[in-house]
Enzyme design. Structure first.
Site, PDB file in Angstrom:
ATOM      1  N   SER A  79       3.765  -2.673  10.284  1.00  0.00           N
ATOM      2  CA  SER A  79       5.230  -2.732  10.422  1.00  0.00           C
ATOM      3  C   SER A  79       5.807  -4.094  10.041  1.00  0.00           C
ATOM      4  CB  SER A  79       5.656  -2.317  11.831  1.00  0.00           C
ATOM      5  OG  SER A  79       5.220  -1.004  12.107  1.00  0.00           O
ATOM      6  N   ASN A  91       0.868  -1.178   0.000  1.00  0.00           N
ATOM      7  CA  ASN A  91       0.000   0.000   0.000  1.00  0.00           C
ATOM      8  C   ASN A  91       0.906   1.229   0.000  1.00  0.00           C
ATOM      9  OD1 ASN A  91      -1.821   2.031   0.509  1.00  0.00           O
ATOM     10  ND2 ASN A  91      -2.265   1.404   2.616  1.00  0.00           N
ATOM     11  N   GLY A 123       2.828   1.761  10.785  1.00  0.00           N
ATOM     12  CA  GLY A 123       3.784   2.853  10.635  1.00  0.00           C
ATOM     13  C   GLY A 123       4.497   3.231  11.920  1.00  0.00           C
ATOM     14  N   GLU A 140      -6.568   4.428   7.982  1.00  0.00           N
ATOM     15  CA  GLU A 140      -6.377   5.868   7.726  1.00  0.00           C
ATOM     16  C   GLU A 140      -7.636   6.472   7.107  1.00  0.00           C
ATOM     17  OE1 GLU A 140      -2.701   5.480   5.573  1.00  0.00           O
ATOM     18  OE2 GLU A 140      -1.725   4.864   7.423  1.00  0.00           O
ATOM     19  N   GLU A 157      -5.108  -5.378  10.572  1.00  0.00           N
ATOM     20  CA  GLU A 157      -4.076  -4.383  10.828  1.00  0.00           C
ATOM     21  C   GLU A 157      -4.331  -3.703  12.171  1.00  0.00           C
ATOM     22  OE1 GLU A 157      -2.179  -3.041   6.908  1.00  0.00           O
ATOM     23  OE2 GLU A 157      -3.925  -1.783   7.230  1.00  0.00           O
ATOM     24  N   HIS A 160      -9.223   1.038   4.904  1.00  0.00           N
ATOM     25  CA  HIS A 160      -7.950   1.164   5.623  1.00  0.00           C
ATOM     26  C   HIS A 160      -8.162   2.060   6.839  1.00  0.00           C
ATOM     27  CE1 HIS A 160      -3.816   2.342   6.509  1.00  0.00           C
ATOM     28  NE2 HIS A 160      -3.465   1.221   5.891  1.00  0.00           N
ATOM     29  N   LYS A 166       0.084   4.261  -0.306  1.00  0.00           N
ATOM     30  CA  LYS A 166      -0.584   5.444   0.265  1.00  0.00           C
ATOM     31  C   LYS A 166      -0.387   6.648  -0.665  1.00  0.00           C
ATOM     32  CE  LYS A 166       0.178   3.334   4.700  1.00  0.00           C
ATOM     33  NZ  LYS A 166       0.281   3.480   6.144  1.00  0.00           N
TER      34      LYS A 166
HETATM   35  C1  PEP Z   1      -0.502  -0.060   6.271  1.00  0.00           C
HETATM   36  O1  PEP Z   1      -0.632   1.150   6.264  1.00  0.00           O
HETATM   37  O2  PEP Z   1      -1.370  -0.779   5.745  1.00  0.00           O
HETATM   38  C2  PEP Z   1       0.682  -0.621   6.909  1.00  0.00           C
HETATM   39  C3  PEP Z   1       0.651  -1.860   7.290  1.00  0.00           C
HETATM   40  O3  PEP Z   1       1.727   0.245   7.094  1.00  0.00           O
HETATM   41  P1  PEP Z   1       3.181  -0.136   7.689  1.00  0.00           P
HETATM   42  O4  PEP Z   1       3.626  -1.401   7.016  1.00  0.00           O
HETATM   43  O5  PEP Z   1       4.051   1.039   7.330  1.00  0.00           O
HETATM   44  O6  PEP Z   1       3.005  -0.315   9.157  1.00  0.00           O
END
Ligand code: PEP
Length: 252
Positions: free
Chosen positions: A213, A10, A174, A98, A168, A96, A12
């Site tokens: 992460s 992703n 992040g 966000e 998630e 997501h 973003k």
């Molecule tokens: C995400 O935003 O879907 C995500 C998993 O981000 P990150 O891998 O940077 O934690």
């Protein structure tokens, strides 16, 4: 049934068209021999076309980061499922955290977007996950149940078999904090059991990705868990080398 391992990046709001093309060209070479993983990249809308072209003939599939539920109309800033299909997109991320946090996404709008994606033949990746506060209050399972019931409402078992769920934990996105493989597996097991109670045995076919992460150093241990069928990756998908290493380590 043996479930596919699907690893999706992703991006973003990152990567211009030129940057996106360059990343895919480099990634193509690095993952050309990977057969055990379905590899997906999800660029911003403006780079979809460039990435579809750059990925043509390779083992890299393309996904979008959102889709609207209406076919067309007065929805400024939104993109329809037919538009994504025409652009050559196969997957789409829906709900997501966000989008939930900053853009008012709810389980009801996730459900509408999901139905539009399925009707158009797009493969949806539906994101669910608890915040740190919810985890600390012991509400993780309740939150996930609500998100699954609301997000997947009205779907048939057959339709659910074609939905990818991305678990998630919001506190791991992040932040560099990853759920331990055991902690993630426990939650993935709960998600699969919940899907079973809602949609029956088809739950065994549903791909459940972990996101938060994930990187080359931990993808192997996470994907080795029985109920973790890949990952949704943010930061580590923005560079070809780190994403390729994560993918290869996941199935090493
Ligand atoms: C995400 O935003 O879907 C995500 C998993 O981000 P990150 O891998 O940077 O934690």
């Amino acid at each position: 049934m043996v479930r596919k391992i699907i690893i999706a990046g992703n991006w973003k709001m990152n990567k211009t068209m030129a940057e996106a093309k360059a990343l895919v060209k480099e990634l193509k070479g690095l993952v050309a021999d990977v057969k055990a993983v379905e590899i997906v990249v999800c660029p911003p809308f403006t780079a979809l076309n460039a990435v579809v072209e750059a990925a043509a003939g390779s083992n890299i599939k393309v996904g979008a980061q959102n889709v609207h539920w209406a076919g067309s109309g007065a929805f400024t800033g939104e993109i329809s499922a037919a538009m994504l299909k025409e652009a050559g997109v196969e997957y789409v991320i829906i709900g997501h955290s966000e989008r939930r946090q900053y853009f008012g996404e709810t389980d009801a709008t996730v459900n509408q977007r999901l139905k539009a994606a399925l009707a158009a033949g797009l493969k949806p990746i539906v994101c669910i996950g608890e915040t740190l506060e919810e985890r600390e209050q012991g509400m993780t399972e309740k939150v996930l149940l609500t998100q699954l019931e609301g997000g997947l409402a009205g779907l048939s078992s057959d339709q659910v078999a074609g939905v990818v769920i991305a678990y998630e934990p919001v506190w791991a996105i992040g932040t560099g904090k990853t759920a331990t493989p055991e902690m993630a597996e426990e939650t993935h097991r709960y998600i699969r059991c919940t899907l079973k109670s809602l949609f029956d045995e088809v739950a065994e076919d549903v791909v459940i990705q972990y996101g938060g992460s994930m990187k080359a150093a931990n993808s192997g241990q996470l994907v080795a868990q029985k109920n973790i069928d890949g990952g949704l990756i943010g930061g580590a998908s923005l560079e070809a080398e780190s994403f390729a290493a994560l993918i290869k380590n996941a199935v090493a």
